[in-house]
Design an enzyme around this catalytic site. Structure first.
Site, mmCIF file in Angstrom:
data_model
loop_
_atom_site.group_PDB
_atom_site.id
_atom_site.type_symbol
_atom_site.label_atom_id
_atom_site.label_comp_id
_atom_site.label_asym_id
_atom_site.label_seq_id
_atom_site.Cartn_x
_atom_site.Cartn_y
_atom_site.Cartn_z
ATOM 1 N N ASP A 122 -15.798 -11.570 -23.121
ATOM 2 C CA ASP A 122 -16.302 -11.531 -21.745
ATOM 3 C C ASP A 122 -17.806 -11.771 -21.693
ATOM 4 O O ASP A 122 -18.293 -12.597 -20.924
ATOM 5 C CB ASP A 122 -15.977 -10.182 -21.082
ATOM 6 N N HIS A 132 7.957 -7.819 -3.470
ATOM 7 C CA HIS A 132 6.654 -8.268 -3.982
ATOM 8 C C HIS A 132 6.793 -9.609 -4.716
ATOM 9 O O HIS A 132 7.179 -9.626 -5.880
ATOM 10 C CB HIS A 132 6.099 -7.240 -4.981
ATOM 11 N N LYS A 182 -8.396 -11.230 -18.054
ATOM 12 C CA LYS A 182 -8.816 -11.692 -19.380
ATOM 13 C C LYS A 182 -8.404 -13.140 -19.666
ATOM 14 O O LYS A 182 -9.196 -13.945 -20.149
ATOM 15 C CB LYS A 182 -8.191 -10.755 -20.424
ATOM 16 N N GLU A 205 4.520 -11.371 -5.936
ATOM 17 C CA GLU A 205 3.459 -11.562 -6.933
ATOM 18 C C GLU A 205 3.815 -11.021 -8.318
ATOM 19 O O GLU A 205 3.196 -11.404 -9.301
ATOM 20 C CB GLU A 205 2.150 -10.923 -6.445
ATOM 21 N N CYS A 216 5.308 -6.055 1.545
ATOM 22 C CA CYS A 216 5.636 -4.626 1.491
ATOM 23 C C CYS A 216 4.976 -3.877 2.660
ATOM 24 O O CYS A 216 5.312 -4.136 3.807
ATOM 25 C CB CYS A 216 5.252 -4.066 0.129
ATOM 26 N N TYR A 217 4.007 -2.991 2.404
ATOM 27 C CA TYR A 217 3.345 -2.302 3.533
ATOM 28 C C TYR A 217 2.824 -3.327 4.538
ATOM 29 O O TYR A 217 2.914 -3.122 5.751
ATOM 30 C CB TYR A 217 2.192 -1.435 2.994
ATOM 31 N N GLY A 228 0.847 -1.192 0.000
ATOM 32 C CA GLY A 228 0.000 0.000 0.000
ATOM 33 C C GLY A 228 0.879 1.237 0.000
ATOM 34 O O GLY A 228 2.073 1.158 0.315
#
Ligand code: XMP
Length: 535
Positions: A250, A192, A392, A194, A82-83, A55
């Protein structure tokens, strides 16, 4: 139904859904919730693990998001990123401070392989990413400490870990790049895991969910499809549902999903608003209409003039989007009244639509008409968006699970406001015709050249007219812009390298065959700083 759940608690970072998506890639179901989710609710949800996101705040900020220390007593494994890692340190008595040197970008981090998070890391150049997956290039090393590339983005850092914690990673400027308290199953990384730039990040998240949370991995895209079908059935009961079908990936996936769930209680309404690609109305009707492979209630509404009238004289992109979004809803409401007693409207909104419309609390980039472009008052009891949490490529996977043919699942995306946002400035029937014809030629030539793998490509119409010379005469006509981008998540994109001779051929054909165009340009901009569409 998947039983294992990992909760991502959102503290305002940019990569929150990406964390969830990475966990889902490990076959564990994962949802993002705001950090205001109550502890009672968390207990009720009975998660296998909790991840605190990054964040933009400092833990010392007056209004900085936080959480009750009670969460550490639940016995549920926690990973702070992180945060999130700084918050853990702060709440448990460690020291967070402004780092003397901020770290930003790819950083070599020394990690201790004795940690459950890092046990199978091989380090640095020995691992690489192939098709989104980190693979070991060489045999795993048996060293205790390895250096691996991680993505850092911080100004504050953990200066001292709380009592009892073991420091398991560091960099020359970050003394606590990771820390843990295994007895309480609390783990934290300053970097991070991710993001793709953290070369072995997928392994770290996988280690968290499998080794720390002890998940068995009971979730697959097929579970998502099954669960969603069940949830839709429960929600809808024997009510009637209208699906806003555009024929794009979609909404097609949403329509087939809903049709599997509730059969003929569903009616798909396809609005031909005069902003579709050339021949597209008939193509969509051929797939979803009475002669197509699906047994659906399908209504095609032709209302080109109505949209052109509403858009006359409007040039501001957000206004155009809102007008188109509102008019769509009005058409759906009218169709719903004709059917009678329709309670629900289904839309194929996906996660990037939500984020870019600012509903994920980040800045509004543009109001995707199926989310931020909705009018304030909508005459349906509820809107159902079954794909709202997916990216997507995850939607495409869901489409394949549903048996939707490959050519439909792989269609390039087409925005809800259609050519309305590919025509810079005022939309008129004449401009629509120009861009339809130019786009058709572009697509035809790309297909002829056998170019595949582009994320999205299309022709747009700039609002620029310039002087040219054709057949010895002066012209003052429009410039068509060709765009092609490589992207997998549509949140970022890079301009594709289309062979020059293909571009030249497209340019020649457009100028010769499309009246009103005397110039063709190729857009080199990536996203960011550009966006994929023009408006
Ligand atoms: P941008 O232009 O924001 O587009 O980089 C990202 C992706 O989203 C599509 N897009 C939309 N899709 N409604 C949609 O359903 C919209 O209003 C909308 N605007 C953009 C765009 O085509 C690209 O794939």
């Amino acid at each position: 139904m998947a039983k294992e759940l990992v909760i991502v608690l959102d503290f305002g970072g940019q990569y929150n859904q990406l964390i969830a998506r990475r966990v889902r890639e490990c076959n564990v179901y994962c949802e993002v919730h705001p950090h205001t989710l109550s502890i009672e609710k968390i207990k009720e949800m009975n998660p296998k693990g909790i991840i605190f996101t990054g964040g933009p705040n400092s833990v010392y900020g007056e209004d900085s998001p936080t959480y009750s220390k009670e969460i550490f007593e639940l016995g549920v494994p926690i990973l702070g990123i992180c945060y999130g890692s700084q918050l853990i340190a702060h709440l448990l008595g460690g020291k967070v401070a402004t780092a003397p040197v901020s770290e930003y970008g790819k950083t070599e981090v020394e990690v201790d392989k004795k940690s459950l998070l890092f046990g199978n890391l091989v380090g640095g150049a020995e691992s690489k990413i192939v098709d989104d997956v980190v693979v070991d290039v060489e045999k795993p090393t048996d060293k205790d400490v390895v250096k691996t590339i991680c993505w850092m983005s911080h100004t504050d850092y953990i200066a001292e870990a709380p009592d009892g914690f073991t420091v398991t990673a560091k960099t020359p400027v970050c003394p606590v790049a990771a820390m843990e308290l295994p007895e309480k199953k609390i783990y934290a990384t300053q970097f991070h895991p991710e993001v793709m730039h953290t070369v072995e990040g997928v392994k770290m998240l996988s280690n968290f969910v499998y080794k720390v949370c002890e998940c068995s991995g009971d979730w697959k895209m097929s579970s998502f499809v099954e669960d969603t079908i069940k949830q839709v059935r429960e929600k809808v009961g024997d009510g009637k549902v209208l699906c806003a079908l555009s024929g794009g990936v979609d909404s097609s996936v949403a329509a087939v999903l809903l049709s599997k769930a509730i059969g003929k209680q569903l009616t798909c309404v396809f609005v031909d608003q005069g902003l579709l690609r050339k021949n597209e109305g008939d193509e969509v009707e051929a797939v979803f209409g009475p002669d197509g492979p699906y047994d659906l209630n399908f209504i095609r509404v032709n209302c080109q003039e109505r949209f052109y009238e509403k858009l006359a004289g409007v040039t501001e992109p957000e206004r155009k989007r809102k007008i188109i979004g509102e008019e769509f809803i009005r058409v759906f409401e009218e169709e719903a009244k004709k059917i009678g007693a329709v309670d629900f409207l289904v839309q194929g909104t996906i996660y990037p639509d939500v984020i870019e419309s600012g509903l994920g609390k980040s800045a509004v980039i543009k109001s995707h008409h199926n989310v931020g472009g909705l009018p304030d008052c909508v005459d349906f009891k509820e809107i159902i968006e079954p794909l709202r949490l997916l990216f997507k490529d995850e939607v495409r996977k869901a489409g394949r699970e549903l048996g939707i043919p490959e050519y439909l699942v792989n269609r390039q995306p087409f925005p809800g406001p259609g050519l309305g946002i590919r025509i810079v400035g005022e939309v008129t029937a004449e401009k629509v015709k120009i861009v339809q014809d130019a786009d058709f030629i572009y697509r035809e030539e790309i297909a002829k050249a056998g170019i595949t793998g582009l994320g999205q490509y299309f022709a747009a119409l700039s609002n620029m007219r310039s002087v040219g010379v054709m057949g010895d005469g002066r012209t003052y006509d429009y410039a068509v812009v060709l765009r092609a981008v490589n992207t997998s998540d549509f949140m970022t994109a890079e301009c594709s390298e289309i062979p020059f001779e293909v571009l030249q051929k497209v340019m020649n054909r457009i100028i010769n065959e499309v009246k009103g165009v005397n110039r063709v340009m190729y857009d080199l901009t990536s996203k960011p700083p550009g966006t994929i569409e023009m408006e």
